[in-house]
Structures are given as structure tokens and as C-alpha cells.
Design a protein around this motif. Structure first.
Motif, PDB file in Angstrom:
ATOM      1  N   ALA A 145       0.902  -1.158   0.007  1.00  0.00           N
ATOM      2  CA  ALA A 145      -0.064   0.079   0.032  1.00  0.00           C
ATOM      3  C   ALA A 145       0.707   1.359  -0.095  1.00  0.00           C
ATOM      4  CB  ALA A 145      -0.820  -0.116   1.225  1.00  0.00           C
ATOM      5  N   ILE A 146       1.955   1.244   0.766  1.00  0.00           N
ATOM      6  CA  ILE A 146       2.797   2.498   0.888  1.00  0.00           C
ATOM      7  C   ILE A 146       3.433   2.539  -0.583  1.00  0.00           C
ATOM      8  CG2 ILE A 146       4.665   3.562   2.001  1.00  0.00           C
ATOM      9  CD1 ILE A 146       3.635   1.948   4.696  1.00  0.00           C
ATOM     10  N   LYS A 147       4.200   1.537  -0.714  1.00  0.00           N
ATOM     11  CA  LYS A 147       4.820   1.392  -2.219  1.00  0.00           C
ATOM     12  C   LYS A 147       4.102   1.815  -3.494  1.00  0.00           C
ATOM     13  CE  LYS A 147       7.298  -1.572  -5.364  1.00  0.00           C
ATOM     14  NZ  LYS A 147       7.680  -2.792  -5.545  1.00  0.00           N
ATOM     15  N   GLY A 148       2.712   1.558  -3.430  1.00  0.00           N
ATOM     16  CA  GLY A 148       1.802   1.830  -4.456  1.00  0.00           C
ATOM     17  C   GLY A 148       1.488   3.237  -4.614  1.00  0.00           C
ATOM     18  N   ALA A 149       1.197   3.837  -3.125  1.00  0.00           N
ATOM     19  CA  ALA A 149       0.935   5.229  -2.913  1.00  0.00           C
ATOM     20  C   ALA A 149       2.135   6.183  -3.537  1.00  0.00           C
ATOM     21  CB  ALA A 149       0.472   5.499  -1.545  1.00  0.00           C
ATOM     22  N   SER A 150       3.104   5.685  -3.085  1.00  0.00           N
ATOM     23  CA  SER A 150       4.429   6.529  -3.361  1.00  0.00           C
ATOM     24  C   SER A 150       4.625   6.632  -5.000  1.00  0.00           C
ATOM     25  CB  SER A 150       5.737   5.888  -2.484  1.00  0.00           C
ATOM     26  OG  SER A 150       6.837   6.440  -3.376  1.00  0.00           O
ATOM     27  N   GLU A 151       4.455   5.597  -5.559  1.00  0.00           N
ATOM     28  CA  GLU A 151       4.634   5.242  -7.306  1.00  0.00           C
ATOM     29  C   GLU A 151       3.534   6.042  -7.775  1.00  0.00           C
ATOM     30  OE1 GLU A 151       4.657   1.082  -7.790  1.00  0.00           O
ATOM     31  OE2 GLU A 151       6.756   0.835  -7.326  1.00  0.00           O
ATOM     32  N   LEU A 152       2.526   6.261  -7.196  1.00  0.00           N
ATOM     33  CA  LEU A 152       1.418   6.989  -7.770  1.00  0.00           C
ATOM     34  C   LEU A 152       1.440   8.401  -7.603  1.00  0.00           C
ATOM     35  CD1 LEU A 152      -1.824   4.685  -7.008  1.00  0.00           C
ATOM     36  CD2 LEU A 152      -0.740   5.121  -9.227  1.00  0.00           C
ATOM     37  N   GLY A 153       2.338   8.923  -6.625  1.00  0.00           N
ATOM     38  CA  GLY A 153       2.474  10.256  -6.282  1.00  0.00           C
ATOM     39  C   GLY A 153       1.586  10.870  -5.373  1.00  0.00           C
ATOM     40  N   ILE A 154       0.812  10.118  -4.873  1.00  0.00           N
ATOM     41  CA  ILE A 154       0.072  10.481  -3.845  1.00  0.00           C
ATOM     42  C   ILE A 154       0.655  11.479  -2.749  1.00  0.00           C
ATOM     43  CG2 ILE A 154      -1.758   9.836  -1.841  1.00  0.00           C
ATOM     44  CD1 ILE A 154      -2.435   7.401  -3.472  1.00  0.00           C
ATOM     45  N   GLN A 155       0.001  12.855  -2.578  1.00  0.00           N
ATOM     46  CA  GLN A 155       0.464  13.507  -1.585  1.00  0.00           C
ATOM     47  C   GLN A 155      -0.319  13.693  -0.628  1.00  0.00           C
ATOM     48  OE1 GLN A 155       3.558  15.398  -2.127  1.00  0.00           O
ATOM     49  NE2 GLN A 155       3.873  13.777  -3.936  1.00  0.00           N
ATOM     50  N   GLU A 156      -1.558  13.101  -0.279  1.00  0.00           N
ATOM     51  CA  GLU A 156      -2.372  13.090   0.834  1.00  0.00           C
ATOM     52  C   GLU A 156      -2.081  12.079   1.682  1.00  0.00           C
ATOM     53  OE1 GLU A 156      -3.934  15.007  -2.702  1.00  0.00           O
ATOM     54  OE2 GLU A 156      -3.572  13.097  -2.142  1.00  0.00           O
ATOM     55  N   ARG A 157      -2.677  11.742   2.650  1.00  0.00           N
ATOM     56  CA  ARG A 157      -2.719  10.614   3.671  1.00  0.00           C
ATOM     57  C   ARG A 157      -3.189   9.304   2.855  1.00  0.00           C
ATOM     58  NH1 ARG A 157      -5.061  15.110   5.737  1.00  0.00           N
ATOM     59  NH2 ARG A 157      -4.148  16.013   7.445  1.00  0.00           N
ATOM     60  N   ILE A 158      -2.623   8.308   3.280  1.00  0.00           N
ATOM     61  CA  ILE A 158      -3.453   6.876   2.769  1.00  0.00           C
ATOM     62  C   ILE A 158      -3.631   6.340   4.051  1.00  0.00           C
ATOM     63  CG2 ILE A 158      -1.927   6.698   0.858  1.00  0.00           C
ATOM     64  CD1 ILE A 158      -0.117   4.606   2.312  1.00  0.00           C
ATOM     65  N   SER A 159      -4.655   5.600   4.047  1.00  0.00           N
ATOM     66  CA  SER A 159      -5.451   4.761   4.854  1.00  0.00           C
ATOM     67  C   SER A 159      -5.444   3.289   4.756  1.00  0.00           C
ATOM     68  CB  SER A 159      -6.832   5.092   5.240  1.00  0.00           C
ATOM     69  OG  SER A 159      -7.412   4.514   6.346  1.00  0.00           O
ATOM     70  N   ILE A 160      -4.488   2.756   5.646  1.00  0.00           N
ATOM     71  CA  ILE A 160      -4.402   1.169   5.449  1.00  0.00           C
ATOM     72  C   ILE A 160      -5.019   0.295   6.427  1.00  0.00           C
ATOM     73  CG2 ILE A 160      -2.471  -0.515   5.415  1.00  0.00           C
ATOM     74  CD1 ILE A 160      -0.490   1.647   4.732  1.00  0.00           C
ATOM     75  N   ASN A 161      -5.967  -0.561   5.863  1.00  0.00           N
ATOM     76  CA  ASN A 161      -6.509  -1.634   6.940  1.00  0.00           C
ATOM     77  C   ASN A 161      -5.541  -2.481   7.343  1.00  0.00           C
ATOM     78  OD1 ASN A 161      -9.687  -1.251   6.421  1.00  0.00           O
ATOM     79  ND2 ASN A 161      -8.899  -0.846   4.701  1.00  0.00           N
ATOM     80  N   PHE A 162      -5.730  -3.045   8.745  1.00  0.00           N
ATOM     81  CA  PHE A 162      -4.462  -3.892   9.277  1.00  0.00           C
ATOM     82  C   PHE A 162      -5.261  -5.074  10.126  1.00  0.00           C
ATOM     83  CE2 PHE A 162      -5.062  -1.330  12.904  1.00  0.00           C
ATOM     84  CZ  PHE A 162      -4.662  -2.100  13.996  1.00  0.00           C
ATOM     85  N   LEU A 163      -4.586  -6.085  10.196  1.00  0.00           N
ATOM     86  CA  LEU A 163      -5.365  -7.268  11.070  1.00  0.00           C
ATOM     87  C   LEU A 163      -4.925  -7.253  12.272  1.00  0.00           C
ATOM     88  CD1 LEU A 163      -4.732  -9.996   8.042  1.00  0.00           C
ATOM     89  CD2 LEU A 163      -6.934  -8.564   8.797  1.00  0.00           C
ATOM     90  N   PRO A 164      -5.789  -6.889  13.266  1.00  0.00           N
ATOM     91  CA  PRO A 164      -5.078  -6.887  14.724  1.00  0.00           C
ATOM     92  C   PRO A 164      -4.761  -8.196  15.319  1.00  0.00           C
ATOM     93  CG  PRO A 164      -7.610  -6.487  14.601  1.00  0.00           C
ATOM     94  CD  PRO A 164      -6.933  -6.489  13.032  1.00  0.00           C
ATOM     95  N   ASN A 165      -5.487  -9.107  14.717  1.00  0.00           N
ATOM     96  CA  ASN A 165      -5.271 -10.598  15.405  1.00  0.00           C
ATOM     97  C   ASN A 165      -3.880 -11.280  14.615  1.00  0.00           C
ATOM     98  OD1 ASN A 165      -7.451 -11.050  16.998  1.00  0.00           O
ATOM     99  ND2 ASN A 165      -8.730 -10.745  15.236  1.00  0.00           N
ATOM    100  N   ALA A 166      -3.226 -10.592  13.782  1.00  0.00           N
ATOM    101  CA  ALA A 166      -2.388 -10.880  13.215  1.00  0.00           C
ATOM    102  C   ALA A 166      -0.871 -10.470  13.983  1.00  0.00           C
ATOM    103  CB  ALA A 166      -1.893 -10.493  11.799  1.00  0.00           C
TER     104      ALA A 166
END
Length: 274
Positions: A93-114
């Protein structure tokens, strides 16, 4: 992600947050987080600020390698690859946002049970942000309230550790799952996202209106920003804005864009004149 099975209890770790078998090996896998046994990618959907008429953030939504729906990916996640998948999600998700040139925030879902030890499991994210020059303060970690969290205080500790590292935190689908007000008593995230089932046709539903107004007042007192998600009509947008919500997400503004950044049409911001 709420359909994923919950880890079983192990007395050596907090309830609901058991490490996978071979934890030391999994920890070493952090640096090779792409190795999960299947391919996946991301679509990005904007979260907008209707007052400022700008994009506030982009939610990273997991998709198959050719844009297939999320369940084609999530159905392949199981007890043995859950940890590596969660780590790989952050990196991609971070790599993709960087490659797309996203300057705003990105929101990433995560698995608390992992997660078994947040200060260890967060290293992959910190390294991905460093490698791709993505500022930590522009990363939001969100977890759906629908996740069955058996140990609320331990989950709150995970979120506190994320906040300490500089990340923003969010609870998704608020009002639809297991955690609810008890989770807010243990931890106050930066944002909550009101579940779309509460949003649908809210302009014509007095019960939903009362619930949402109460949530908005509660969050104001606790210093939490509110996002309304799943907005599909101007009538929903206008009622929510009149009730004090300015951050919104939904098809009215833009659908998720696979491997690209969705454009928000100016007309989508056009609030009705009062």
C-alpha cells in the motif's frame, strides 16, 4: 477483512493476539513481506473534505492482481499466512501510493489478530515508509469494528503504540461490529468512520439521524474526527454536512481506482444552498 478467522488463545500472549507457529521465522520474514503465496494489489478511493473541496486521504483497498474483488484475495488468507499477509499489505500500500505520487494521507486496513507485539510488527511499516519516502504522519491505520477483538485493552495498546510512532489511527465501520463504545473507553483514535448502513438514506430516517448526531457530539467531546463512508447521493451528503460532518467517502465522490488515483468531480462537492 472482518471475515477472517480469529487467532486462538495462547496463555503466553494476550487473549486474541497469539503469534503464529514459528514466530521467530515470521519475524525474519518482515524484510521479505511480499512472500505470502499469492498475488494481490490495491485500488485507492479518496476520502474528501467537502468544506475545503479537497482530498483528505486515499483508502488503500485490497484487490486481486487484475483488479478482482477483495474477497478473491481475503479468501486465501489463513492462520499460516495471516502475519505475512498483514505485513505485505502495509508494504504494498505504501509503495503503491508512493509510485502514484499520492501527496495526501493514505489509510491502510490492518489485521489486529495478526499482531503479537506491536513494537516488533511495526518495523516493516517503518522501513517501507523510509524506503519510499512516505511521511509517517500521512499514514492512517484503520481497523474495522467488525473484527472480533477479544482483548480490548491489548488492542488499545496496539493502537497507542501506532500513535506513538507517529501514525494516525482510525476505527472503520463504527456502529456495525463488536467493539463500539467499550473500545472508545479504552482508546480514542484520531478518526472513526461511520458504517455505511447507518448512512444509507439517512436524510429520511429519523432513527439513523439520532444515532449519527449522537456520535458526532460524542466525537467532538473526545477530539475525534468523523468520516461518513458509503455516501451515494447528494441528499445523504447534504444531511451529513448539515449535522457537522465534513469528511466523506463514497461513490458520489469517486469509486476505487485500481492502481491509480481517482479524480473527484467538482460537482460532487456542490452542497445544496440553504
Amino acid at each position: 477483512m472482518s471475515d477472517l478467522p480469529t487467532s486462538r488463545v495462547n496463555p503466553a500472549f494476550p487473549v486474541g493476539f497469539m503469534p503464529l507457529a514459528g514466530t521467530s521465522r515470521d519475524c525474519e520474514e518482515c524484510g521479505r513481506a511480499e512472500r505470502v503465496g499469492f498475488q494481490f494489489d490495491y485500488a485507492y478511493q479518496p476520502i474528501v473534505d467537502v468544506d475545503r473541496q479537497v482530498v483528505f486521504a486515499h483508502e488503500a483497498l485490497v484487490r486481486g492482481p487484475a483488479g478482482e474483488g477483495a474477497m478473491t484475495v481475503l479468501s486465501q488468507v489463513h492462520e499460516q499466512n495471516r502475519y505475512r499477509f498483514d505485513q505485505a499489505c502495509r508494504v504494498k500500500a505504501i509503495k503503491g501510493a508512493s509510485e502514484l505520487g499520492i501527496q495526501e494521507r493514505i489509510s491502510i486496513n490492518f489485521l489486529p489478530n495478526a499482531i503479537y507485539k506491536p513494537e516488533v510488527c511495526i518495523r516493516t511499516t517503518l522501513e517501507a515508509a523510509r524506503v519510499h519516502s512516505f511521511p509517517l504522519e500521512r499514514i492512517i491505520f484503520e481497523v474495522t469494528e467488525g473484527e472480533r477483538i477479544e482483548d480490548g485493552p491489548w488492542f488499545a495498546e496496539i493502537l497507542r503504540e501506532y500513535k506513538r510512532c507517529g501514525f494516525k489511527t482510525a476505527i472503520d465501520d463504527f456502529g456495525a461490529g463488536y467493539a463500539g463504545m467499550k473500545l472508545l473507553a479504552d482508546f480514542q483514535p484520531d478518526l472513526i468512520k461511520i458504517d455505511m448502513d447507518l448512512i444509507r438514506n439517512i436524510q429520511a430516517d429519523r432513527a439513523r439521524q439520532a444515532i449519527v448526531r449522537s456520535l458526532v457530539r460524542l466525537c467532538e467531546e473526545m477530539g475525534i474526527q468523523v468520516i461518513a463512508e458509503g455516501i451515494e447521493t447528494p441528499a445523504e451528503r447534504d444531511w451529513l454536512h448539515d449535522s457537522g460532518i465534513r469528511l466523506m467517502q463514497g461513490y458520489l465522490f469517486a469509486k476505487p481506482a485500481f492502481r491509480s488515483v481517482a479524480a473527484v468531480a467538482p460537482a460532487a462537492y456542490a452542497l445544496a444552498q440553504r
